[in-house]
Design an enzyme around this catalytic site. Structure first.
Site, PDB file in Angstrom:
ATOM      1  N   GLU A  62     119.838  37.867  12.687  1.00 53.77           N
ATOM      2  CA  GLU A  62     118.240  38.140  13.660  1.00 53.77           C
ATOM      3  C   GLU A  62     118.543  38.855  14.666  1.00 53.77           C
ATOM      4  OE1 GLU A  62     117.872  34.615  15.817  1.00 53.77           O
ATOM      5  OE2 GLU A  62     115.548  34.878  15.876  1.00 53.77           O
ATOM      6  N   ASN A 124     109.069  38.561  15.075  1.00 49.13           N
ATOM      7  CA  ASN A 124     110.695  38.520  14.812  1.00 49.13           C
ATOM      8  C   ASN A 124     110.938  38.618  13.321  1.00 49.13           C
ATOM      9  OD1 ASN A 124     113.306  37.830  14.425  1.00 49.13           O
ATOM     10  ND2 ASN A 124     113.086  36.145  16.183  1.00 49.13           N
ATOM     11  N   LYS A 141     109.216  35.637  11.208  1.00 46.07           N
ATOM     12  CA  LYS A 141     109.536  34.606  11.484  1.00 46.07           C
ATOM     13  C   LYS A 141     108.303  33.607  11.281  1.00 46.07           C
ATOM     14  CE  LYS A 141     112.773  32.301  14.679  1.00 46.07           C
ATOM     15  NZ  LYS A 141     113.732  32.587  15.733  1.00 46.07           N
ATOM     16  N   GLU A 160     110.761  33.323  22.746  1.00 43.06           N
ATOM     17  CA  GLU A 160     110.427  33.396  21.571  1.00 43.06           C
ATOM     18  C   GLU A 160     108.849  33.580  21.492  1.00 43.06           C
ATOM     19  OE1 GLU A 160     112.384  33.663  17.629  1.00 43.06           O
ATOM     20  OE2 GLU A 160     114.093  32.472  18.810  1.00 43.06           O
ATOM     21  N   CYS A 185     116.606  32.049  11.571  1.00 42.10           N
ATOM     22  CA  CYS A 185     117.148  31.378  12.512  1.00 42.10           C
ATOM     23  C   CYS A 185     116.576  29.945  12.479  1.00 42.10           C
ATOM     24  CB  CYS A 185     117.048  31.971  13.888  1.00 42.10           C
ATOM     25  SG  CYS A 185     118.153  31.000  15.128  1.00 42.10           S
ATOM     26  N   ASN A 210     120.428  33.566  15.893  1.00 43.35           N
ATOM     27  CA  ASN A 210     120.923  33.550  17.227  1.00 43.35           C
ATOM     28  C   ASN A 210     120.934  32.082  17.858  1.00 43.35           C
ATOM     29  OD1 ASN A 210     121.181  36.540  18.660  1.00 43.35           O
ATOM     30  ND2 ASN A 210     119.740  36.770  17.065  1.00 43.35           N
TER      31      ASN A 210
HETATM   32  N1  CDT Z   1     116.677  32.419  17.426  1.00 42.86           N
HETATM   33  C1  CDT Z   1     116.581  30.849  17.189  1.00 42.86           C
HETATM   34  O1  CDT Z   1     115.527  30.322  16.475  1.00 42.86           O
HETATM   35  N2  CDT Z   1     117.231  29.873  18.061  1.00 42.86           N
HETATM   36  C2  CDT Z   1     116.864  28.474  17.802  1.00 42.86           C
HETATM   37  C3  CDT Z   1     117.630  28.059  19.108  1.00 42.86           C
HETATM   38  C4  CDT Z   1     117.342  26.837  19.268  1.00 42.86           C
HETATM   39  S1  CDT Z   1     115.681  26.404  19.953  1.00 42.86           S
HETATM   40  C5  CDT Z   1     115.589  27.092  21.672  1.00 42.86           C
HETATM   41  C6  CDT Z   1     117.698  27.893  16.792  1.00 42.86           C
HETATM   42  O2  CDT Z   1     117.081  27.008  15.885  1.00 42.86           O
HETATM   43  O3  CDT Z   1     118.869  28.151  16.416  1.00 42.86           O
END
Ligand code: CDT
Length: 328
Positions: A62, A124, A141, A160, A185, A210
């Site tokens: 991502e 995204n 996304k 995000e 993600c 990420n």
């Molecule tokens: N990039 C992304 O979606 N990261 C989220 C982080 C947790 S929510 C703050 C994930 O689900 O891994």
């Protein structure tokens, strides 16, 4: 297939197989001011290594091309400009090289990046590029985690919901000899993602991520990040008879430790390839897309066993609606 047809058909018959060599191309930290050119150098090196090993599809994470900028309230950072993190064309001047090398080597790829459209929308996004260099699919996304307002109590932000609009579908494409879908993600934590993709016939689901190791709203989850990441993708693969490729931008990026553990998962639910470190690294597997039939045509034969008429809550409700509390 009706029950009578199934009875006549008997057990699943082995086929010759639709074989594909796939790489999860994990990327280590990308610095706040690292140039696109430097990141593309790293991606090209991973792609060249994969091509030399006979890989046909390389999956990058991502928001591969920049640091994970939603960790900052960018407006407050003197040395950062929000638009610098987005791509306005794909391929663009810096990414063209990746497309050229990939087409030369006959390797396809999947790439996550921040997209700024000509009419000002921000997504995204992840694209799927075939072995001839043509873009066959684009996914935006759907599940945007975190928050939209600056929350100073956090060690770092997860903005995000400020920097992106949500996508609104889960498309699938015929590519690489099968049916391919993508997710990004946080999408991987939601069973609806895999089910919608599998209802579109997905056999191979490509997911970049990420994932910070620290989850500010409930730090008790920090030590479980790797387990949860594999748990959801393994369940998604098995319950939908799909291969899943999960790829991290991992390591310590600008002081934030992020999950690595990129992997390739079979429809059995088993992890069949896994990275060992948290930097730039390939995890490679030979997958047989026909193995999806063992699940899609038996235990998870959707058209025979699913009961969509009983699942209306899933598409008509967002939050839970428990029964009314009893009055004493
Ligand atoms: N990039 C992304 O979606 N990261 C989220 C982080 C947790 S929510 C703050 C994930 O689900 O891994």
């Amino acid at each position: 297939m009706t029950d009578a047809e199934q009875a006549a058909a008997g057990p699943l018959v082995e086929t010759g197989g639709r074989l594909l060599r796939v790489a999860a191309a994990q990327v280590g930290p990308v610095g706040r001011h690292e140039s696109r050119a430097s990141v593309v150098d790293r991606l090209v090196a991973l792609l060249e290594q994969a091509a030399t090993g006979g890989v046909e599809l390389v999956v990058f994470p991502e928001l591969t091309l920049t640091t994970f900028f939603p960790r900052w309230n960018v407006e407050d950072e003197d040395d950062l400009e929000l638009d610098d993190f987005y791509e306005t064309e794909m391929p663009g001047p810096e990414t063209q090289r990746l497309f050229d090398v990939a087409a030369e080597r006959g390797v396809g790829f999947c790439l996550g990046y921040a997209e700024l459209t000509p009419d000002g929308h921000r997504y995204n996004t992840q694209i799927l590029v075939e072995r001839d260099g043509s873009i066959v699919g684009k996914y935006r996304k759907v599940h945007l985690p975190g928050h939209a307002e600056h929350e100073p109590w956090r060690e770092f932000q997860h903005l995000e919901r400020r920097y992106f609009e949500a996508g609104d579908d889960f498309p699938t494409w015929r590519a690489f000899g099968g049916v391919v879908g993508m997710a990004i993600c946080n999408d991987r934590r939601w069973p609806e993602t895999y089910r919608c993709l599998a209802l579109g016939g997905a056999e191979l689901i490509l997911i970049g991520y990420n994932t910070p190791m620290h989850y500010a709203p409930d730090p008790s989850q920090d030590m479980l990040q790797s387990f949860h990441s594999h748990l959801v993708m393994q369940a998604g693969a098995y319950q939908n008879g799909c291969f899943v490729v999960g790829v991290a931008k991992g390591g310590n990026e600008e002081g934030v430790e992020s999950l690595a553990d990129s992997c390739i998962i079979a429809p059995t639910g088993r992890v069949i390839a896994l990275t060992a470190h948290n930097g730039d690294e390939l995890a490679v597997a030979d997958i047989d897309l026909d193995l999806t039939r063992n699940y899609k045509e038996t235990l998870f034969q959707f058209d025979r066993y699913r009961r969509p008429e009983t699942y209306t809550a899933i598409t008509t409700q967002r939050g839970p609606v428990p029964p009314p509390e009893e009055t004493p």
